[in-house]
Design an enzyme around this catalytic site. Sequence first.
Site, mmCIF file in Angstrom:
data_model
loop_
_atom_site.group_PDB
_atom_site.id
_atom_site.type_symbol
_atom_site.label_atom_id
_atom_site.label_comp_id
_atom_site.label_asym_id
_atom_site.label_seq_id
_atom_site.Cartn_x
_atom_site.Cartn_y
_atom_site.Cartn_z
ATOM 1 N N ARG A 17 11.164 4.323 22.068
ATOM 2 C CA ARG A 17 10.599 4.197 20.588
ATOM 3 C C ARG A 17 11.453 3.242 19.819
ATOM 4 N NH1 ARG A 17 12.193 6.071 15.625
ATOM 5 N NH2 ARG A 17 13.773 7.646 16.772
ATOM 6 N N GLY A 54 14.800 5.269 8.158
ATOM 7 C CA GLY A 54 13.602 5.179 7.373
ATOM 8 C C GLY A 54 11.991 4.917 7.995
ATOM 9 N N ALA A 113 5.268 15.322 10.212
ATOM 10 C CA ALA A 113 3.760 15.350 10.997
ATOM 11 C C ALA A 113 3.118 16.728 10.427
ATOM 12 C CB ALA A 113 4.081 15.268 12.384
ATOM 13 N N GLU A 123 16.384 -3.344 11.471
ATOM 14 C CA GLU A 123 16.865 -2.260 12.566
ATOM 15 C C GLU A 123 16.457 -2.838 13.796
ATOM 16 O OE1 GLU A 123 15.983 1.965 12.165
ATOM 17 O OE2 GLU A 123 16.505 1.819 10.193
ATOM 18 N N GLY A 160 7.915 19.382 9.736
ATOM 19 C CA GLY A 160 8.266 18.178 9.624
ATOM 20 C C GLY A 160 7.419 17.224 8.790
ATOM 21 N N ARG A 207 17.517 0.384 21.325
ATOM 22 C CA ARG A 207 18.404 1.673 21.449
ATOM 23 C C ARG A 207 18.457 1.792 23.047
ATOM 24 N NH1 ARG A 207 16.177 5.660 17.195
ATOM 25 N NH2 ARG A 207 16.650 4.097 15.569
ATOM 26 N N HIS A 261 18.491 12.099 20.855
ATOM 27 C CA HIS A 261 18.058 11.758 19.627
ATOM 28 C C HIS A 261 16.696 12.041 19.475
ATOM 29 C CE1 HIS A 261 18.000 10.109 15.749
ATOM 30 N NE2 HIS A 261 17.194 9.170 16.117
ATOM 31 N N ALA A 285 16.540 12.752 8.919
ATOM 32 C CA ALA A 285 16.406 11.009 9.288
ATOM 33 C C ALA A 285 17.201 10.206 8.373
ATOM 34 C CB ALA A 285 14.808 10.809 9.175
ATOM 35 N N HIS A 335 20.637 8.007 21.057
ATOM 36 C CA HIS A 335 20.878 7.172 19.914
ATOM 37 C C HIS A 335 22.621 6.576 20.510
ATOM 38 C CE1 HIS A 335 21.679 5.497 15.955
ATOM 39 N NE2 HIS A 335 20.722 5.692 15.764
HETATM 40 C C1 SIN Z 1 18.887 5.720 12.590
HETATM 41 O O1 SIN Z 1 18.817 6.035 11.365
HETATM 42 O O2 SIN Z 1 19.660 4.969 13.118
HETATM 43 C C2 SIN Z 1 17.816 6.718 13.174
HETATM 44 C C3 SIN Z 1 16.459 6.111 12.781
HETATM 45 C C4 SIN Z 1 15.367 6.424 13.905
HETATM 46 O O3 SIN Z 1 15.516 7.145 14.676
HETATM 47 O O4 SIN Z 1 14.372 5.608 14.077
#
Ligand code: SIN
Length: 513
Positions: free
Chosen positions: A365, A46, A12, A110, A10, A271, A330, A43, A225
């Site tokens: 997060r 972003g 990282a 977001e 991934g 979230r 998520h 993902a 999520h």
């Molecule tokens: C999303 O696109 O809603 C997920 C983005 C994230 O996990 O930070």
Amino acid sequence: MTPVVVVGHGVAGMQTAIGLAESGRPVLLLHKGDWAASNTYLAQGGVAAALDPDDSAADHARDTLTVARGLADPEAVAVLTDEAEAATRALRAAGVFVEARAGRSHPGQEAGHSRPRVLRAPGGATGRAVARALRQAVAAHPAITVRSARVTRVGVVRGRVAGVFVSGDGQRPEWIPAAHVVLATGGFAGLWRTTTNPPTTAGDGLALAYDAGAVLADLEFVQFHPTALAVGETRPALLLSEALRGRGARLVDAEGRPAVADLPAGELTPRDELARAVGRHWITRGPIFLTLAHLDPRTVEEEFADLARAVAAYGRNLATDPLPVRPAAHFTMGGIVTDLEGRTTIPGLWAVGECAVVGVHGANRLASNSLLEGLVFGRRVAQAIAREAEAPPAAPPPAGPLLDAAWPEDLAAALDEHLGVVRTAAGLQDLLRRLRAAEPPDRPGPVTVVRLAAEAALARTESRGGHWRADYPDTDPRWRGHLCHQRDTPLWFCPSPEKGGLFDAVVRTRSRS
Ligand code: SIN
């Protein structure tokens, strides 16, 4: 020079491998097979980065800390947000983001961000664009060897990493010597039945580190999520990105009435809180839908072209249809405790990305901080290892018990039921009975990882971020700290230190294994 072994492909893992190779270290990048089976690739949201002149890293840090519900480490968060500009530079220069292509800043909004600061790829397929760019850089670097192999054990000799065992093509595990092993294996949210993650996100790195004697923490904090598409039983469930709500998508009930208007930030409520509201809506008021029908369909289809295609595969239209949504596992905030350069409590063992707890996410997060975490801390891990003197690895230890891979479907369903958005003591006790019965003795694997998570969730008698107890619905300041696990040691509570991060506190209170 013995190559540094990096486990995971991934963001990282690839960022670490590239950084190491650029500093002249040979790298062996091991991965489980399918490049597309990673959360980076999937993902959508972003990469959060405060790049506009009227934004600041300090504001980004403040938002990150607020959403983390008191458990993030301000120093780690400052590193994350201060280094976002430098860590995203190569990808921006490569034209991965809308911003770079148009020659102007065009960040998305977001939840939890006090202003738009999320870099996205054209059409919304950000993860794929980031993964492709990093993969090209990996492939182009002669110092990086890429190999598909499953790591089944980290070998530790006299308290220091000596290499890894991998499952080779024969029956015997193969030994790969290495003075430094970097775990970048992702989290364990793929173990829930309702999940946005691929099944390969199974906690391998956590099980390997636990077996090696490293300290894990925060496993009870799981991010659900709020808006996974609730059509059919596909696994992973299709994620309807938060970027849609950032663009104005609304949550409505079956009659089209606003469904979350009572929440302080409506659709852009962080979230943890929004996932609970969506879950509660299903139970008390019935299905809940995401709708974009009030927006200009051409804009939706252009900005979210990738998602529009994915939604069409379910027979729905992203721009015009009400889309039923539900919470899905998520992201896992917990993992292997590290310092700000990715060192774990075992010399020679490093961890980065979702499998690590460096202190940037706390109990919840902030959106789009996870790709950023991989970019920032992957770079730091590479720089730190490059500064280490080259030491020849020790002779291999006995192969010992190897990583277990079994994950029965009934346990995945049990996680949805008992280690989901809402937990209770009775449910967690039931889950623990089943996990203990299924756990192979002395063979860590996914069952071990979720057993540790369930033990922490039962012990934490409060609600905070991604851990909500129906029987303890309040946040209790006495619980401001971290539940830690180490093999052969009972679970212990480490209060959030006034200064310094969890890693320093753990090292102060526990001797290195
Ligand atoms: C999303 O696109 O809603 C997920 C983005 C994230 O996990 O930070």
